[in-house]
Design a protein around this motif. Sequence first.
Motif, PDB file in Angstrom:
ATOM      1  N   THR A  10       0.851  -1.187   0.000  1.00  0.00           N
ATOM      2  CA  THR A  10       0.000   0.000   0.000  1.00  0.00           C
ATOM      3  C   THR A  10       0.885   1.234   0.000  1.00  0.00           C
ATOM      4  OG1 THR A  10      -1.886   1.079   1.083  1.00  0.00           O
ATOM      5  CG2 THR A  10      -0.266   0.043   2.520  1.00  0.00           C
ATOM      6  N   TYR A  11       0.412   2.289  -0.647  1.00  0.00           N
ATOM      7  CA  TYR A  11       1.256   3.451  -0.929  1.00  0.00           C
ATOM      8  C   TYR A  11       0.534   4.732  -0.540  1.00  0.00           C
ATOM      9  CZ  TYR A  11       3.269   7.171  -3.809  1.00  0.00           C
ATOM     10  OH  TYR A  11       3.824   8.355  -4.243  1.00  0.00           O
ATOM     11  N   ARG A  12       1.310   5.724  -0.141  1.00  0.00           N
ATOM     12  CA  ARG A  12       0.740   7.044   0.088  1.00  0.00           C
ATOM     13  C   ARG A  12       1.758   8.109  -0.274  1.00  0.00           C
ATOM     14  NH1 ARG A  12      -3.767   8.916   3.381  1.00  0.00           N
ATOM     15  NH2 ARG A  12      -3.553  11.174   3.591  1.00  0.00           N
ATOM     16  N   LEU A  14       3.354  11.763   0.177  1.00  0.00           N
ATOM     17  CA  LEU A  14       3.483  12.710   1.275  1.00  0.00           C
ATOM     18  C   LEU A  14       3.357  14.137   0.751  1.00  0.00           C
ATOM     19  CD1 LEU A  14       6.421  11.045   3.217  1.00  0.00           C
ATOM     20  CD2 LEU A  14       3.969  10.869   3.663  1.00  0.00           C
ATOM     21  N   GLY A  20       7.082   9.750  -1.084  1.00  0.00           N
ATOM     22  CA  GLY A  20       5.996   8.847  -0.709  1.00  0.00           C
ATOM     23  C   GLY A  20       6.510   7.723   0.151  1.00  0.00           C
ATOM     24  N   VAL A  21       5.595   6.918   0.647  1.00  0.00           N
ATOM     25  CA  VAL A  21       5.972   5.752   1.448  1.00  0.00           C
ATOM     26  C   VAL A  21       5.173   4.553   0.985  1.00  0.00           C
ATOM     27  CG1 VAL A  21       6.800   6.822   3.558  1.00  0.00           C
ATOM     28  CG2 VAL A  21       4.373   6.493   3.245  1.00  0.00           C
ATOM     29  N   LEU A  22       5.840   3.411   1.035  1.00  0.00           N
ATOM     30  CA  LEU A  22       5.218   2.133   0.717  1.00  0.00           C
ATOM     31  C   LEU A  22       5.271   1.254   1.950  1.00  0.00           C
ATOM     32  CD1 LEU A  22       6.817   1.098  -2.702  1.00  0.00           C
ATOM     33  CD2 LEU A  22       4.374   1.132  -2.210  1.00  0.00           C
ATOM     34  N   LEU A  23       4.221   0.485   2.170  1.00  0.00           N
ATOM     35  CA  LEU A  23       4.217  -0.492   3.248  1.00  0.00           C
ATOM     36  C   LEU A  23       3.850  -1.847   2.677  1.00  0.00           C
ATOM     37  CD1 LEU A  23       4.201  -1.154   6.386  1.00  0.00           C
ATOM     38  CD2 LEU A  23       1.716  -0.884   6.230  1.00  0.00           C
ATOM     39  N   LEU A  25       2.144  -5.030   3.522  1.00  0.00           N
ATOM     40  CA  LEU A  25       1.175  -5.303   4.576  1.00  0.00           C
ATOM     41  C   LEU A  25       1.482  -6.586   5.342  1.00  0.00           C
ATOM     42  CD1 LEU A  25      -2.075  -4.319   2.668  1.00  0.00           C
ATOM     43  CD2 LEU A  25      -0.983  -3.059   4.521  1.00  0.00           C
ATOM     44  N   GLU A  26       2.139  -7.526   4.699  1.00  0.00           N
ATOM     45  CA  GLU A  26       2.440  -8.780   5.411  1.00  0.00           C
ATOM     46  C   GLU A  26       3.718  -8.668   6.231  1.00  0.00           C
ATOM     47  OE1 GLU A  26       0.255 -12.449   3.051  1.00  0.00           O
ATOM     48  OE2 GLU A  26       2.414 -12.150   2.806  1.00  0.00           O
ATOM     49  N   TYR A  30       8.404  -0.727   5.964  1.00  0.00           N
ATOM     50  CA  TYR A  30       8.196   0.583   5.347  1.00  0.00           C
ATOM     51  C   TYR A  30       9.320   0.880   4.358  1.00  0.00           C
ATOM     52  CZ  TYR A  30       4.618   3.101   8.018  1.00  0.00           C
ATOM     53  OH  TYR A  30       3.452   3.547   8.547  1.00  0.00           O
ATOM     54  N   HIS A  31       8.987   1.566   3.265  1.00  0.00           N
ATOM     55  CA  HIS A  31      10.012   2.002   2.319  1.00  0.00           C
ATOM     56  C   HIS A  31       9.703   3.430   1.904  1.00  0.00           C
ATOM     57  CE1 HIS A  31      11.153  -2.252   1.897  1.00  0.00           C
ATOM     58  NE2 HIS A  31       9.857  -2.474   1.937  1.00  0.00           N
ATOM     59  N   GLY A  32      10.669   4.329   2.112  1.00  0.00           N
ATOM     60  CA  GLY A  32      10.488   5.702   1.660  1.00  0.00           C
ATOM     61  C   GLY A  32      10.887   5.840   0.209  1.00  0.00           C
TER      62      GLY A  32
ATOM     63  N   ARG B 251      -4.314  -3.345   8.671  1.00  0.00           N
ATOM     64  CA  ARG B 251      -2.967  -2.768   8.530  1.00  0.00           C
ATOM     65  C   ARG B 251      -2.976  -1.660   7.490  1.00  0.00           C
ATOM     66  NH1 ARG B 251       1.308  -7.820   8.638  1.00  0.00           N
ATOM     67  NH2 ARG B 251       0.990  -8.362  10.819  1.00  0.00           N
ATOM     68  N   PHE B 255      -2.036   2.176   8.213  1.00  0.00           N
ATOM     69  CA  PHE B 255      -0.977   2.833   7.439  1.00  0.00           C
ATOM     70  C   PHE B 255      -1.460   4.172   6.904  1.00  0.00           C
ATOM     71  CE2 PHE B 255       2.499   3.405   4.592  1.00  0.00           C
ATOM     72  CZ  PHE B 255       1.988   3.802   3.377  1.00  0.00           C
ATOM     73  N   ASP B 263       2.123  13.258   8.373  1.00  0.00           N
ATOM     74  CA  ASP B 263       2.327  14.204   7.278  1.00  0.00           C
ATOM     75  C   ASP B 263       1.780  15.580   7.613  1.00  0.00           C
ATOM     76  OD1 ASP B 263       1.611  14.030   3.686  1.00  0.00           O
ATOM     77  OD2 ASP B 263       3.385  14.715   4.797  1.00  0.00           O
TER      78      ASP B 263
END
Lengths: 89, 290
Positions: A10-12, A14, A20-23, A25-26, A30-32, B251, B255, B263
Motif C-alpha cells: 500500500t502506498y501514500r 506525502l 511517498g511511502v510504501l508499506l 502489509l504482510e 516501510y520504504h520511503g 494494517r 498505514f 504528514d
Amino acid sequence: MTLRKNPKATYRTLAAGGSGVLLHLESGEYHGLNEIGCRIWELIDGERTADDIIEAIRAEVDDPPATLADDVTGFIDAMRERDLILAST
Amino acid sequence: MPVSELRFEYLRDGGGDRLEVIERDGEVEDPGGTLINEWTPIPEKRSWARLYDDGGRYRLWIDGSGSFYIDPRTPSVELPTGLESTVKREERLWGIPALLCFLGRADHPLHAAAVEVDGEAILLAAPGYSGKTTLAAGFAAAGYRVLSEDVSCLRPSSPPTMVPGPAMLRIRRDVADRLELPGASEVAGGDDRVHYSLDRASRGDCRPLPIRAFVLLRLADSGISLERVPVTNALRELWPLSFRLPTLEDRARCFQGVTALADAVPVWNLHRPFRLDLLGDVVQKIVADA
C-alpha cells in the motif's frame, strides 16, 4: 515482462517534496520513496515493462543522466526483491 | 458517550458519539470466535487477556475480570459482573473495548497520553512504562488539562483532531507522593499505581481538539532538548504505537491513518532525563517549543 503492483503493498504520497511511502502489509516493512521513485511506482500499471518505464522517465526528466537505465532497473529490481512489485509474462 | 444505567467515574461533560454499555451476568455458552491476539501476564503490570473475533463482534477475555462483548457496529459493550470493582471495570472498558469501537468509526487509536495547551492537543507518545503518564501528571500539576493518559483517539481529518478520553490518571506511587494534582481524587489502588479521577470542575468536555504536535519520549543522560523528526522517520515511530488488528485490511487502514497524521502534524523527539525534579522544566520546554 510487464510489471504490476503487489496487492499486498500500500502506498501514500506525502505532502512535502513529492516523496511517498510504501508499506508491505504482510512483512510490515516501510520504504520511503523520493520523487523519481514515486513516479516509477505510478508508472507500474500491469501493462508497462521495465523498458517502457525507463523510456517514460527519460522523456520526463530534464537532462537525464547516462546511468538512468541502470538506476531505474536497479530500483525496480530492489522493489521486486522486497515483494512490492510482481512480474507477469 | 455511554448510554447506560451504570455509574461512571471518568466521564467528561457534553455529548459525543453514542456507546451502549450494559452488564452481562455470566459468560456466553460456547462463545465461538477466532483468537486474534493474546497478552501474556506481567505481574503487577498486565493481566492475561485474549481477544476473539466473531465476525465483526469481539470478545475480550481478561483473567480475573471475565469477558467483555464488543460490537463496534452498534456500537455497544457488554461488561462482566461481579469479579472487579466498578472503577476497575470502567478502566477496562476504556481500554481495548473502546479502541475497537474507535476503529469501527474509522478513528485512529495511538499509544499516547495527551494534554491541552492553548486549545490544542499535544500527544506524548511512547511504549508502556516510558514515562508518558508521569509526564501527563506533570502537566496536570502545572494546571493543564489532561486529555488522555495511555491511549488517545485520533481523527485523521483535515486538520487532524484528538477526541478527549476518560478523565483518569494512573500514576506510580512515588510520583503520586511527589505531585499535587489539583482537585483530583484517589478512586482506586492496590497495584503499583494510584488511580485518580481528575477534577470534575476542570476536566471539561469531549469536543475534539486540533493536534499541535506529537512528542516522542526519549531518555537522555542530561539536558532537555527537542528535535524535529522527518516524516518518514516519524512513521516508523508512530506505526508500532498504533493499535491495529492483525488483518491486511486493518494494517492498510492503519498505514493510511498514521501517514496522514505524521504528514500533517509536527513530530518531535524529546530527550530528557527521567527525573521527577525536572518534570516542571520538561513541561515548560514542551509548552514553549513543541
